[in-house]
Write a protein that holds these residues in place. Sequence first.
Motif, short mmCIF file in Angstrom:
data_model
loop_
_atom_site.label_atom_id
_atom_site.label_comp_id
_atom_site.label_asym_id
_atom_site.label_seq_id
_atom_site.Cartn_x
_atom_site.Cartn_y
_atom_site.Cartn_z
N GLN A 68 0.84 -1.19 0.00
CA GLN A 68 0.00 0.00 0.00
C GLN A 68 0.88 1.25 0.00
O GLN A 68 1.98 1.24 0.54
CB GLN A 68 -0.92 0.03 1.21
N LEU A 69 0.35 2.30 -0.61
CA LEU A 69 1.10 3.53 -0.77
C LEU A 69 0.20 4.73 -0.50
O LEU A 69 -0.94 4.77 -0.97
CB LEU A 69 1.64 3.61 -2.21
N ILE A 70 0.74 5.68 0.23
CA ILE A 70 0.12 6.98 0.37
C ILE A 70 1.05 7.97 -0.31
O ILE A 70 2.21 8.11 0.07
CB ILE A 70 -0.09 7.37 1.84
N LEU A 71 0.55 8.63 -1.35
CA LEU A 71 1.32 9.65 -2.04
C LEU A 71 0.85 11.00 -1.51
O LEU A 71 -0.27 11.43 -1.78
CB LEU A 71 1.13 9.55 -3.56
N ASP A 72 1.70 11.63 -0.74
CA ASP A 72 1.35 12.86 -0.03
C ASP A 72 1.90 14.08 -0.77
O ASP A 72 3.10 14.34 -0.73
CB ASP A 72 1.91 12.79 1.40
N LEU A 73 1.01 14.79 -1.43
CA LEU A 73 1.39 15.99 -2.17
C LEU A 73 0.83 17.25 -1.52
O LEU A 73 0.66 18.27 -2.17
CB LEU A 73 0.90 15.88 -3.63
N ARG A 74 0.55 17.18 -0.23
CA ARG A 74 -0.04 18.33 0.47
C ARG A 74 0.91 19.50 0.59
O ARG A 74 0.47 20.64 0.77
CB ARG A 74 -0.54 17.91 1.86
N ALA A 75 2.21 19.28 0.47
CA ALA A 75 3.19 20.37 0.58
C ALA A 75 3.67 20.86 -0.79
O ALA A 75 4.67 21.56 -0.88
CB ALA A 75 4.37 19.92 1.43
N ASP A 100 -2.25 -1.03 -3.63
CA ASP A 100 -3.34 -0.10 -3.34
C ASP A 100 -2.71 1.23 -2.96
O ASP A 100 -1.74 1.27 -2.21
CB ASP A 100 -4.19 -0.62 -2.18
N TRP A 101 -3.30 2.34 -3.44
CA TRP A 101 -2.70 3.63 -3.14
C TRP A 101 -3.76 4.70 -3.01
O TRP A 101 -4.86 4.57 -3.52
CB TRP A 101 -1.65 3.99 -4.17
N MET A 102 -3.40 5.72 -2.27
CA MET A 102 -4.25 6.89 -2.06
C MET A 102 -3.39 8.13 -2.27
O MET A 102 -2.19 8.13 -2.01
CB MET A 102 -4.85 6.92 -0.66
N LEU A 103 -4.02 9.18 -2.71
CA LEU A 103 -3.36 10.43 -3.04
C LEU A 103 -3.90 11.56 -2.17
O LEU A 103 -5.12 11.72 -2.05
CB LEU A 103 -3.60 10.73 -4.52
N CYS A 125 -7.90 11.72 -1.88
CA CYS A 125 -8.58 11.79 -0.58
C CYS A 125 -8.44 13.21 -0.03
O CYS A 125 -7.46 13.89 -0.30
CB CYS A 125 -7.97 10.81 0.41
N SER A 126 -9.39 13.58 0.79
CA SER A 126 -9.38 14.93 1.35
C SER A 126 -8.42 15.08 2.52
O SER A 126 -7.92 16.17 2.77
CB SER A 126 -10.80 15.32 1.77
N ASP A 127 -8.16 13.99 3.26
CA ASP A 127 -7.23 14.08 4.39
C ASP A 127 -6.60 12.72 4.67
O ASP A 127 -7.03 11.69 4.15
CB ASP A 127 -7.91 14.64 5.64
N LEU A 128 -5.59 12.73 5.51
CA LEU A 128 -4.83 11.52 5.81
C LEU A 128 -5.68 10.46 6.50
O LEU A 128 -5.58 9.28 6.17
CB LEU A 128 -3.61 11.87 6.67
N GLU A 129 -6.52 10.86 7.43
CA GLU A 129 -7.36 9.88 8.13
C GLU A 129 -8.25 9.11 7.17
O GLU A 129 -8.39 7.89 7.29
CB GLU A 129 -8.21 10.57 9.19
N ASP A 136 -7.18 0.67 4.81
CA ASP A 136 -7.52 -0.40 5.74
C ASP A 136 -8.70 -1.21 5.23
O ASP A 136 -8.72 -2.44 5.33
CB ASP A 136 -7.83 0.16 7.13
N GLN A 137 -9.71 -0.54 4.66
CA GLN A 137 -10.88 -1.24 4.12
C GLN A 137 -10.49 -2.13 2.95
O GLN A 137 -10.96 -3.26 2.83
CB GLN A 137 -11.95 -0.23 3.69
N VAL A 138 -9.63 -1.62 2.07
CA VAL A 138 -9.18 -2.41 0.93
C VAL A 138 -8.40 -3.63 1.40
O VAL A 138 -8.59 -4.74 0.89
CB VAL A 138 -8.34 -1.55 -0.04
N ALA A 139 -7.52 -3.45 2.38
CA ALA A 139 -6.74 -4.58 2.90
C ALA A 139 -7.66 -5.63 3.53
O ALA A 139 -7.46 -6.83 3.34
CB ALA A 139 -5.73 -4.08 3.93
#
Length: 149
Positions: A68-75, A100-103, A125-129, A136-139
Amino acid sequence: MTSPTGTIRLYRPDPGTIRESKRCGRATFSVHPAAANRLRIAACGDVDAVNGRALGHFVEAHTGASQQLILDLRAVDFFGTQGFTALYYISVQCTRRDIDWMLLGSPPVHRLLRICDTSGELPLCSDLELALKRLDQVAQYRRRIASAG
């Protein structure tokens, strides 16, 4: 003369040991372990024609270490069309590797995605949470499928 043949075993590195940072143009890319099988890759600064491709390759180089990957482009302060191309490339790489990944995005990222991703195909996604909850749901869904099959 025949050359010797054999099996070479390849293992995924432990995501908990991966920490790297790379400066490219006016952006910095970094990778951090987020959980046992989850990485967070972050970018800060400007993602443009100078470094958009480098962002895609940086993510690709690290996705083999996680499921799983979280790609954090908030900065990210500026996000050009080459950044969108990088996101599309990342999406293809994650699909091919069954990751699985979220942006997460900053206002410039959201602005460009409203223009370029009108059908909402990228997992923004709108926020990290919320991103963590979705992963977690996908897993959990994958575990149910694996145990039923």
